[in-house]
Design a protein around this motif. Sequence first.
Motif, PDB file in Angstrom:
ATOM      1  N   ALA A   1      76.323  39.846  30.451  1.00  0.00           N
ATOM      2  CA  ALA A   1      77.328  38.816  30.203  1.00  0.00           C
ATOM      3  C   ALA A   1      76.674  37.449  30.347  1.00  0.00           C
ATOM      4  O   ALA A   1      75.801  37.250  31.200  1.00  0.00           O
ATOM      5  CB  ALA A   1      78.479  38.958  31.195  1.00  0.00           C
TER       6      ALA A   1
ATOM      7  N   HIS B   1      77.828  38.144  25.298  1.00  0.00           N
ATOM      8  CA  HIS B   1      76.718  38.769  26.011  1.00  0.00           C
ATOM      9  C   HIS B   1      75.434  38.658  25.196  1.00  0.00           C
ATOM     10  O   HIS B   1      75.455  38.280  24.033  1.00  0.00           O
ATOM     11  CB  HIS B   1      77.032  40.241  26.288  1.00  0.00           C
ATOM     12  CG  HIS B   1      77.034  41.092  25.041  1.00  0.00           C
ATOM     13  ND1 HIS B   1      78.115  41.154  24.179  1.00  0.00           N
ATOM     14  CD2 HIS B   1      76.076  41.882  24.489  1.00  0.00           C
ATOM     15  CE1 HIS B   1      77.818  41.958  23.165  1.00  0.00           C
ATOM     16  NE2 HIS B   1      76.583  42.409  23.328  1.00  0.00           N
TER      17      HIS B   1
ATOM     18  N   ARG C   1      73.643  45.398  28.259  1.00  0.00           N
ATOM     19  CA  ARG C   1      74.353  44.159  27.962  1.00  0.00           C
ATOM     20  C   ARG C   1      74.356  43.262  29.191  1.00  0.00           C
ATOM     21  O   ARG C   1      74.555  43.740  30.304  1.00  0.00           O
ATOM     22  CB  ARG C   1      75.789  44.463  27.554  1.00  0.00           C
ATOM     23  CG  ARG C   1      75.878  45.155  26.222  1.00  0.00           C
ATOM     24  CD  ARG C   1      77.262  45.698  25.970  1.00  0.00           C
ATOM     25  NE  ARG C   1      78.274  44.675  26.131  1.00  0.00           N
ATOM     26  CZ  ARG C   1      79.291  44.489  25.318  1.00  0.00           C
ATOM     27  NH1 ARG C   1      79.448  45.282  24.288  1.00  0.00           N
ATOM     28  NH2 ARG C   1      80.168  43.541  25.531  1.00  0.00           N
TER      29      ARG C   1
END
Length: 76
Positions: A45, A34, A43
């Motif tokens: 991905a 991430h 975050r």
Amino acid sequence: MLESPQSMLMSNSDRAARLHFMANGFRVLNPGDHVVCAVSGSRIALDDLRYWSVARQEAYATAALATQAMGGDAAA
């Protein structure tokens, strides 16, 4: 001690990647799963990463956050 193949595959999970952002994509400098949004801190991905700034070398979780970071008036 040598790492097993499975642990080597899993070693990038839960680690932030370091990327070089380009106009049509990005290059992975340090592997990870991430990146962190420059505005929200959330975050993202790597498979979900769609918004970034080449000039600032920053990632953004949404189009609205990218617009906000670049001085636009989009609400986050």
